[in-house]
Structures are given as structure tokens and as C-alpha cells.
Design an enzyme around this catalytic site. Structure first.
Site, PDB file in Angstrom:
ATOM      1  N   HIS A  75      -4.931 -11.823  -1.344  1.00 30.82           N
ATOM      2  CA  HIS A  75      -3.841 -12.304  -0.507  1.00 30.82           C
ATOM      3  C   HIS A  75      -3.687 -11.396   0.706  1.00 30.82           C
ATOM      4  CE1 HIS A  75      -1.509 -14.809  -3.748  1.00 30.82           C
ATOM      5  NE2 HIS A  75      -2.777 -15.164  -3.605  1.00 30.82           N
ATOM      6  N   TYR A 203       8.905 -14.505  -1.953  1.00 26.96           N
ATOM      7  CA  TYR A 203      10.095 -13.773  -2.386  1.00 26.96           C
ATOM      8  C   TYR A 203      11.284 -14.405  -1.677  1.00 26.96           C
ATOM      9  CZ  TYR A 203       7.180  -9.907  -4.166  1.00 26.96           C
ATOM     10  OH  TYR A 203       6.285  -9.138  -4.861  1.00 26.96           O
ATOM     11  N   PRO A 294      10.365  -4.726 -11.153  1.00 24.27           N
ATOM     12  CA  PRO A 294       9.122  -5.419 -10.821  1.00 24.27           C
ATOM     13  C   PRO A 294       9.043  -5.975  -9.407  1.00 24.27           C
ATOM     14  CG  PRO A 294      10.513  -6.826 -12.159  1.00 24.27           C
ATOM     15  CD  PRO A 294      11.192  -5.494 -12.110  1.00 24.27           C
ATOM     16  N   LYS A 298       4.858  -2.640  -8.531  1.00 22.53           N
ATOM     17  CA  LYS A 298       4.330  -1.282  -8.541  1.00 22.53           C
ATOM     18  C   LYS A 298       4.030  -0.704  -9.928  1.00 22.53           C
ATOM     19  CE  LYS A 298       4.244  -0.917  -4.186  1.00 22.53           C
ATOM     20  NZ  LYS A 298       2.925  -1.073  -3.560  1.00 22.53           N
ATOM     21  N   TYR A 388       3.714  -2.074   0.372  1.00 19.81           N
ATOM     22  CA  TYR A 388       3.374  -3.121  -0.601  1.00 19.81           C
ATOM     23  C   TYR A 388       1.896  -3.062  -0.966  1.00 19.81           C
ATOM     24  CZ  TYR A 388       3.813  -7.624  -2.987  1.00 19.81           C
ATOM     25  OH  TYR A 388       3.836  -8.614  -3.934  1.00 19.81           O
TER      26      TYR A 388
END
Length: 395
Positions: A75, A203, A294, A298, A388
């Protein structure tokens, strides 16, 4: 009583313990792995599904990335959704890095297959596991397996046995502090046999709370809803879950595909960090030393970074150089606290504070302003992308 001598005794056969064993084997360092659960139990745990670029590079470097390379979903970024609009954050364009969707159980499957090929000594279903002599020069681990009592003598013991394991509990309480936080919300997660309705993770902050659309493969979707930690999964029928996912994730012109739900559960969210990851001849990796919520993906990645740092340090140690091993605890904790702040930042930005008072209403509108800034600023998006996709290791 069977007695085994090895250089490194690893307590725990989750991804951290299994990966460390392979890293040591590649350097010619012998080890034994001791796990109190069954092999099927370890393999069946459904956990994280997003690998940082550094984690992919580590697995590939150690020769266990072949299936990951063919089946993992690369991604370039993620979507942030709020106020009914979806915004793309393109990591690859911003900083030239990516993430890969590949389930933790798939990583474990690959690691187990490699240990089978190597003929590694791995004790599953070991009972009464106990480390000894951690502050001396001759540590050991005792346990019972298949009715026999065993002792493994080692130079180094590594605790990779998770939050509830014996390793961290073996450090004297006078030598250890813990820092922890419970969040006032939980994740209701489902696995569904349906192709993902999105090309990358979504998200979402909605009036009703957080929602997320993830995936495990091109055929299996993973979706989440923010719920109260006290709620029971029995109160959430499949129909109710899908209705709420449609409500929170819906945008004009986009359709959420439904499928058969194969698993659903509610997981509380918490942060936890032990004040030290080393004590004498004991070194902690992964959930044995720290837990993150979550939201920032990580957990598994933190374990892999611990293993990477510790494996390099142990290779140096057995070559006669203890500099990196003496710094492992401080180096891993420094990285972990930066990881914790990112996970906390993501969590607080994307979850509604419970309540209908003025404070909750103010906080929600502040979050909308924060998301508008993050999605509207290249500098903010670069900060998100860097963290990220994974901070680079400094060993």
C-alpha cells in the site's frame, strides 16, 4: 532430568521469539525456544496485519520473505475520513516509503516453516516455565515438557513471551516500574469473507465514533468499530455491525460490500511500557516489554524492531563486543516511546471521547480541526507518513 546447553534461551514462540531464533541461526548462534502454548494456538492467533517497510526489509533479509513478496499487499498510503469526506495520504509520493498488508498469523506460519526446515529445537506446550540466575553469569530456564522436567542453561535469556509471560515478572519489583494507560473505548473487530471495498486502509472519525476498513487479502476484509469497553459482543449481531459500518464509513458514490462474518470480538485498548527491557542476562522484546493501542499498526512492528536491535547486539556480544548489548535497553525504549506517542496521537485524533457534555463536544470539533490540518498540510502528511511507515532503526 534432561539438561541442554545453548547460547541463547528464548522464552516465547510468537513472531518475536521465532524471528530472533532465525536471526541468530543466520549468524551461527545456537538457541532453544520454549513456549507454553501449543503450536496450533500460536498459529491461530489473529493479530496485526500491517508491516512497516523496515519490517518487510528485515523479513526479506533473513530469508523468510518469499511468500510475503508474492502474497503481501503493498500500500502506498492510507485514507483519512472525517465530516463525510475521504482524503488520501500518499506515503510513497511524500517520502518514498510504503507499508505491506500481511497478517501476523501469515508471518508466524512462514517463521514456523523455516524453523521446521532448520530442525530448530522448539518446545511447545512447556509448563511451569521459570528463568533462574538472571543477575549472575550462568542463567537457566526450567520447565516441564511431555511429563519430563527440563533445564536449559544459556549465556543469555530472551523474554519474548508477551504481556502475561513469566519473563518480565521475573525482574524484581524493586528494579522495574511500569507506565500504562487504559483508553475509554474498545475495538469491535470482524473478519469477513468478502473482497475489500477499498484499495487502501480507511481510518474514519464519525459522529458515532471511529471506524476502520482494513483487509487481510484480496478475498478477506477486516473491519473495526469503536465501542464501549463494557459492551458484550453478544449484543452485536452481524446485521447490526454491518449497519453501523455503512453509517460510519459511507460516502457518496462508494459502496461497502458485505460478506459472511467468520470472526468477531471486542478488544480493549491500552498502552503499556516497562521501565527497562534488560536485567542482568535477561532481555525483553515485543509485548513482554510494551503494548500499544492498535490504531497506528505498531504492535508487531515494534516487536520486529526490538528483535532487529537485539539480534545485532547479540551477534556483536558473541564476537566479543558488548557495546550494543549494553545499550539495547535504552535504545529500544527510546524508539518505543516515540512509537507510543505516535500511537497515542493517532488514537486520540480518531476516536470520539465518550459522553454528550460540552467537553466531549469541544474535543470532537477540535479533532475535526486536527484532521483538516493533517490532510491539508504536506508537512503534516510527511510527519504521518514517516511514522506510519516506520522510523528507521538506529542501532
Amino acid at each position: 532430568m534432561p539438561l541442554t546447553r545453548t547460547r541463547v534461551a528464548i522464552i516465547g514462540a510468537g513472531p518475536a521469539g521465532l524471528l530472533l531464533g532465525i536471526a541468530l541461526e543466520r549468524a551461527g548462534i545456537d538457541f532453544v525456544i520454549i513456549e507454553n502454548r501449543s503450536r496450533d494456538y500460536v498459529l491461530g492467533r489473529i493479530r496485526a496485519g500491517v508491516l512497516e517497510q523496515g519490517s518487510v526489509e528485515t523479513l526479506t533479509r533473513l530469508g523468510v520473505g518469499e511468500r510475503l513478496a508474492t502474497e503481501g499487499l503493498v500500500h502506498d498510503g492510507i485514507y483519512l475520513q472525517f465530516a463525510g469526506e475521504r482524503h488520501h495520504v500518499d506515503f510513497k509520493q511524500l517520502i518514498g516509503r510504503t507499508v505491506t498488508v500481511y497478517g501476523q498469523q501469515e508471518v508466524v506460519k512462514d517463521l514456523m516453516a523455516e524453523h521446521d526446515r532448520l530442525g530448530s529445537l522448539v518446545y511447545y506446550e512447556a509448563a511451569d516455565v521459570a528463568p533462574h540466575g538472571l543477575d549472575g553469569t550462568s542463567p537457566s530456564v526450567s520447565f516441564t515438557h511431555a511429563g519430563d522436567e527440563h533445564v536449559v542453561e544459556a549465556d543469555i535469556i530472551v523474554g519474548a513471551d508477551g504481556f502475561h509471560g513469566i519473563s518480565r515478572q521475573s525482574i524484581p519489583t524493586s528494579e522495574l516500574s511500569v507506565y500504562e494507560r487504559d483508553y475509554p473505548y474498545a475495538w469491535l473487530g470482524i473478519l469477513a469473507n468478502v473482497a475489500p471495498s477499498t484499495d487502501e486502509l480507511i481510518y474514519c472519525l464519525h459522529d458515532n465514533g471511529f471506524a476502520m476498513h482494513s483487509m487481510r487479502s484480496n478475498q478477506v476484509s477486516r473491519l473495526y468499530l469503536q465501542v464501549d469497553p463494557a459492551e458484550s459482543i453478544d449484543d452485536w449481531s452481524d446485521a447490526r455491525i454491518w449497519d453501523e459500518l455503512h453509517t460510519r464509513l459511507g460516502t457518496p458514490g462508494w459502496t461497502l460490500n458485505e460478506g459472511v462474518v467468520t470472526e468477531k470480538s471486542i478488544t480493549p485498548m491500552r498502552s503499556f511500557v516497562a521501565s527497562r527491557l534488560d536485567y542482568g542476562r535477561l532481555f525483553l522484546v515485543g509485548d513482554a516489554g510494551h503494548i500499544v493501542p492498535p490504531t497506528g499498526a505498531k504492535g508487531l512492528n515494534s516487536a520486529i524492531s526490538d528483535v532487529t536491535l537485539l539480534s545485532f547486539a547479540l551477534i556483536d556480544h558473541f564476537a566479543g563486543d558488548d557495546d550494543r548489548l549494553s545499550r539495547y535497553g535504552a535504545s529500544a525504549l527510546d524508539r518505543q516511546w516515540r512509537t507510543q506517542q505516535f500511537s497515542q496521537w493517532m488514537t486520540e485524533m480518531l476516536h470520539r471521547v465518550p459522553g454528550d457534555d460540552d467537553i466531549a463536544a469541544f474535543q470532537y470539533r477540535s479533532q475535526l480541526g486536527q484532521l483538516a490540518y493533517v490532510t491539508g498540510s504536506d508537512y503534516a502528511k510527511q510527519m504521518l507518513a514517516e511514522q506510519y511507515t516506520g522510523l528507521r532503526l538506529e542501532g
